[in-house]
Write a protein that holds these residues in place. Structure first.
Motif, mmCIF file in Angstrom:
data_model
loop_
_atom_site.group_PDB
_atom_site.id
_atom_site.type_symbol
_atom_site.label_atom_id
_atom_site.label_comp_id
_atom_site.label_asym_id
_atom_site.label_seq_id
_atom_site.Cartn_x
_atom_site.Cartn_y
_atom_site.Cartn_z
ATOM 1 N N ASP A 52 -6.284 -4.288 0.744
ATOM 2 C CA ASP A 52 -7.269 -4.080 -0.545
ATOM 3 C C ASP A 52 -8.734 -4.577 -0.094
ATOM 4 O O ASP A 52 -9.670 -4.774 -0.949
ATOM 5 N N HIS A 53 -8.982 -5.222 1.152
ATOM 6 C CA HIS A 53 -10.076 -5.902 1.699
ATOM 7 C C HIS A 53 -10.409 -4.941 2.861
ATOM 8 O O HIS A 53 -10.275 -5.477 4.208
ATOM 9 N N PRO A 54 -11.076 -3.820 2.759
ATOM 10 C CA PRO A 54 -11.502 -3.041 4.083
ATOM 11 C C PRO A 54 -12.382 -3.807 4.721
ATOM 12 O O PRO A 54 -12.464 -3.399 6.059
ATOM 13 N N SER A 55 -13.226 -4.476 4.406
ATOM 14 C CA SER A 55 -14.109 -5.283 5.147
ATOM 15 C C SER A 55 -13.474 -6.556 5.882
ATOM 16 O O SER A 55 -14.444 -7.145 6.604
ATOM 17 N N ALA A 56 -12.398 -6.901 5.717
ATOM 18 C CA ALA A 56 -11.810 -8.166 6.467
ATOM 19 C C ALA A 56 -12.172 -7.876 8.150
ATOM 20 O O ALA A 56 -11.909 -6.982 8.608
ATOM 21 N N PRO A 57 -12.682 -8.759 8.741
ATOM 22 C CA PRO A 57 -12.848 -8.809 10.056
ATOM 23 C C PRO A 57 -11.807 -8.574 10.919
ATOM 24 O O PRO A 57 -10.789 -9.246 10.781
ATOM 25 N N VAL A 58 -12.121 -7.951 11.913
ATOM 26 C CA VAL A 58 -10.674 -7.684 12.915
ATOM 27 C C VAL A 58 -11.019 -8.708 14.113
ATOM 28 O O VAL A 58 -12.095 -8.219 14.814
ATOM 29 N N PRO A 59 -10.003 -9.129 14.597
ATOM 30 C CA PRO A 59 -10.214 -10.202 15.799
ATOM 31 C C PRO A 59 -9.542 -9.301 17.265
ATOM 32 O O PRO A 59 -8.967 -8.519 17.177
ATOM 33 N N LEU A 94 -20.223 -5.481 15.669
ATOM 34 C CA LEU A 94 -19.730 -6.545 16.366
ATOM 35 C C LEU A 94 -20.451 -7.758 16.142
ATOM 36 O O LEU A 94 -21.620 -7.690 16.099
ATOM 37 N N ARG A 95 -19.863 -9.035 16.021
ATOM 38 C CA ARG A 95 -20.441 -10.093 15.806
ATOM 39 C C ARG A 95 -20.780 -10.679 17.105
ATOM 40 O O ARG A 95 -20.302 -10.373 18.315
ATOM 41 N N ARG A 96 -21.713 -11.481 17.163
ATOM 42 C CA ARG A 96 -22.140 -12.006 18.553
ATOM 43 C C ARG A 96 -21.229 -12.878 19.252
ATOM 44 O O ARG A 96 -20.534 -13.572 18.737
ATOM 45 N N VAL A 135 -15.045 -7.957 14.835
ATOM 46 C CA VAL A 135 -15.551 -6.699 14.375
ATOM 47 C C VAL A 135 -15.460 -6.706 12.968
ATOM 48 O O VAL A 135 -14.318 -6.393 12.525
ATOM 49 N N ASP A 136 -16.855 -6.732 12.223
ATOM 50 C CA ASP A 136 -16.278 -6.249 10.808
ATOM 51 C C ASP A 136 -16.469 -4.844 10.669
ATOM 52 O O ASP A 136 -17.383 -3.968 10.983
ATOM 53 N N ALA A 174 0.294 -5.123 26.819
ATOM 54 C CA ALA A 174 0.669 -4.068 25.945
ATOM 55 C C ALA A 174 0.967 -4.585 24.625
ATOM 56 O O ALA A 174 0.559 -4.139 23.755
ATOM 57 N N ALA A 175 1.454 -6.037 24.580
ATOM 58 C CA ALA A 175 2.130 -6.617 23.274
ATOM 59 C C ALA A 175 0.771 -6.893 22.608
ATOM 60 O O ALA A 175 0.735 -6.906 21.275
ATOM 61 N N TYR A 176 -0.388 -7.475 23.135
ATOM 62 C CA TYR A 176 -1.421 -7.702 22.294
ATOM 63 C C TYR A 176 -2.091 -6.561 21.782
ATOM 64 O O TYR A 176 -2.796 -6.364 20.733
ATOM 65 N N GLN A 177 -2.095 -5.361 22.609
ATOM 66 C CA GLN A 177 -2.764 -4.161 22.197
ATOM 67 C C GLN A 177 -2.221 -3.687 20.933
ATOM 68 O O GLN A 177 -2.532 -3.280 20.012
ATOM 69 N N VAL A 178 -0.800 -3.870 20.955
ATOM 70 C CA VAL A 178 0.025 -3.433 19.822
ATOM 71 C C VAL A 178 -0.217 -4.324 18.568
ATOM 72 O O VAL A 178 -0.451 -3.788 17.230
ATOM 73 N N LYS A 179 -0.560 -5.589 18.614
ATOM 74 C CA LYS A 179 -1.010 -6.488 17.754
ATOM 75 C C LYS A 179 -2.421 -6.163 17.074
ATOM 76 O O LYS A 179 -2.706 -6.126 15.963
ATOM 77 N N GLU A 180 -3.523 -5.711 18.165
ATOM 78 C CA GLU A 180 -4.733 -5.272 17.679
ATOM 79 C C GLU A 180 -4.733 -3.907 16.939
ATOM 80 O O GLU A 180 -5.224 -4.082 15.874
ATOM 81 N N ALA A 181 -3.929 -3.251 17.477
ATOM 82 C CA ALA A 181 -3.952 -1.646 16.555
ATOM 83 C C ALA A 181 -3.410 -1.972 15.244
ATOM 84 O O ALA A 181 -3.696 -1.593 14.311
ATOM 85 N N HIS A 182 -2.176 -2.903 15.269
ATOM 86 C CA HIS A 182 -1.464 -3.159 13.901
ATOM 87 C C HIS A 182 -2.531 -4.013 12.995
ATOM 88 O O HIS A 182 -2.664 -3.424 11.861
ATOM 89 N N ALA A 183 -3.212 -4.766 13.393
ATOM 90 C CA ALA A 183 -4.295 -5.704 12.712
ATOM 91 C C ALA A 183 -5.274 -4.718 12.083
ATOM 92 O O ALA A 183 -5.776 -4.695 11.208
ATOM 93 N N ALA A 184 -5.746 -3.709 13.058
ATOM 94 C CA ALA A 184 -6.708 -3.020 12.785
ATOM 95 C C ALA A 184 -6.386 -1.959 11.643
ATOM 96 O O ALA A 184 -7.073 -1.675 10.544
ATOM 97 N N LEU A 185 -5.064 -1.551 11.562
ATOM 98 C CA LEU A 185 -4.508 -0.376 10.550
ATOM 99 C C LEU A 185 -4.274 -1.324 9.170
ATOM 100 O O LEU A 185 -4.544 -0.804 8.435
ATOM 101 N N MET A 186 -3.845 -2.505 9.464
ATOM 102 C CA MET A 186 -3.431 -3.312 8.203
ATOM 103 C C MET A 186 -4.977 -3.753 7.383
ATOM 104 O O MET A 186 -4.906 -3.713 6.423
ATOM 105 N N SER A 187 -5.950 -3.741 8.378
ATOM 106 C CA SER A 187 -7.212 -3.964 7.706
ATOM 107 C C SER A 187 -7.624 -3.111 6.730
ATOM 108 O O SER A 187 -8.499 -3.146 5.993
ATOM 109 N N ARG A 188 -7.496 -1.667 7.417
ATOM 110 C CA ARG A 188 -7.998 -0.643 6.511
ATOM 111 C C ARG A 188 -7.057 -0.320 5.380
ATOM 112 O O ARG A 188 -7.641 0.329 4.366
ATOM 113 N N ALA A 189 -5.515 -0.786 5.613
ATOM 114 C CA ALA A 189 -4.790 -0.376 4.507
ATOM 115 C C ALA A 189 -4.847 -1.680 3.479
ATOM 116 O O ALA A 189 -4.473 -1.343 2.229
#
Length: 390
Positions: free
Chosen positions: A190-197, A67-69, A87-88, A173-188
């Motif tokens: 080629d740059h698994p270290s991309a920060p998640v907002p 977690l960044r400050r 979150v990195d 709920a819509a923002y939670q979907v966006k967050e979950a999708h962003a988390a999944l995409m960051s893992r899927a």
């Protein structure tokens, strides 16, 4: 000479006897009085309460990582969609990818349910608006009662609040979907270290920072608590025997909150479930929450502020009333002392409603009668009294 001496002796004896009578008779008891008057009276149920945000949102880390400050502070305003934390993510294995996929599916299911609740709340609100319009026309024609019209107004207001709450939940709920999708995409990616907002689901104000400093967190760690500030409400826990006397739509006054005047409020609901609470004396009490909405606005109040609530269960513009401290029990009846010509007379009265400091009198006194307040045990029928001023 003998006759004159007899007259003088008789006169002296009368003077001495009168002096002895005045000296030996009981002194008047000093009392404080108040006049019986006619005017407005309110019967209320009073209780301590707290304010709270109607909608609380706890933002949590959607992935495990560093977690960044967080640069926000308690009280800072935020807008819907604003990034409040980064979150990195740490590298994960395929099993964690499956977990993220399941989380995304769950978030989408929650969004569908929230959208369905919005549709239901909108339908109820539209129907309440139609019923209100129909009831108003019937009231103008003299067919419907004012009570029916008031109930329709309260129902329309309540369904409107429910629609607002459902809409807020759908946005969250819509923002939670966006967050979950962003988390999944960051893992899927080629740059698994991309920060998640981490984004705020609504516009509001930061209530608490649960994590502020930079550190490693796990997925689901609470970070920031946000409150939807326009929807501040009051919650008072009443004894269940008092709660049954309170109904939605009743007017209330908010006092002792720090301002120079009382704020108006209205009962929205009495929660159907009770709970056990230990009093300051260690006694178990059954209580129920009464939720109220501000009518005049919440002024400078914020979340979890202490206030005093007075729910008005009955009121009248012109009744005969006396100070409550003037009445007392006399056997099976109520009584008070009326002062006439410096003498106290005990009078049986029939009481009506009770206010905070005054009581309605149905029978036994008239306007202008002087009654003794806080009568002591020395005050009895026929005893002489002297008034105390100030």
């Amino acid at each position: 000479m003998k006759r004159r001496n007899r007259i003088l002796f008789t006169t002296a004896a009368l003077v001495i006897a009168g002096g002895l009578f005045m000296a030996l008779r009981p002194k008047p008891i000093t009392v404080q009085t108040a006049a019986v008057s006619a005017g407005p009276l309110q019967q209320t149920l009073d209780e301590e309460a707290k304010t709270r945000m109607h909608d609380h949102f706890v933002m949590a880390a959607s992935v495990a990582g560093k977690l960044r400050r967080i640069e926000l502070h308690a009280g800072d305003p935020v807008r819907a969609g604003q990034i409040i934390a980064w979150v990195d993510p740490t590298p994960i294995d395929p099993r964690e990818t499956a977990v993220l996929q399941a989380r995304l599916a769950a978030a989408r299911a929650t969004q569908q349910q929230a959208d369905a609740e919005v549709g239901r709340a909108k339908a109820e609100n539209d129907q309440a608006a139609l019923d209100l319009e129909r009831t108003r026309k019937l009231f103008e024609q003299g067919v419907a009662s004012k009570e029916s019209c008031d109930k329709a107004v309260n129902l329309a207001a309540a369904t409107g609040k429910q629609l607002e709450a459902a809409t807020s939940k759908a946005q969250s709920a819509a923002y939670q979907v966006k967050e979950a999708h962003a988390a999944l995409m960051s893992r899927a990616s080629d740059h698994p270290s991309a920060p998640v907002p981490i984004q705020s689901p609504v516009s509001g104000r930061v209530l608490r920072l649960l994590e502020q400093s930079e550190r490693v967190v796990t997925a689901g760690t609470p970070l920031v608590e946000i409150g939807y500030t326009p929807k501040l409400e009051i919650v008072a826990d009443y004894l269940t025997r008092d709660a049954v006397q309170i109904s939605p739509g009743m007017d209330a006054l908010i006092e002792d909150w720090g301002g120079d005047k009382a704020l108006r409020a209205r009962v929205r609901t009495v929660e159907p479930g009770g709970f056990t609470k230990i009093s300051a004396l260690g006694v178990e009490e059954q209580r129920a929450n009464v939720v109220l909405d501000f009518v005049d606005g919440s002024d400078k109040l914020a979340d979890a502020y202490r206030v005093e609530v007075r729910v008005i269960t009955w009121q009248a513009p012109n009744v005969l009333k006396v100070p409550s401290s003037a009445v007392f029990r006399s056997g099976e009846e109520w009584a008070l002392f009326i002062v006439r010509n410096g003498v106290a007379h005990q009078t049986t009265v029939k009481l009506g409603h009770r206010g905070a400091a005054e009581t309605e009198v149905m029978q036994g006194v008239t306007t202008g009668d002087s009654v003794i307040i806080h009568p002591s045990a020395e005050v009895k029928e026929g005893i002489r009294v002297a008034l105390r001023f100030g």
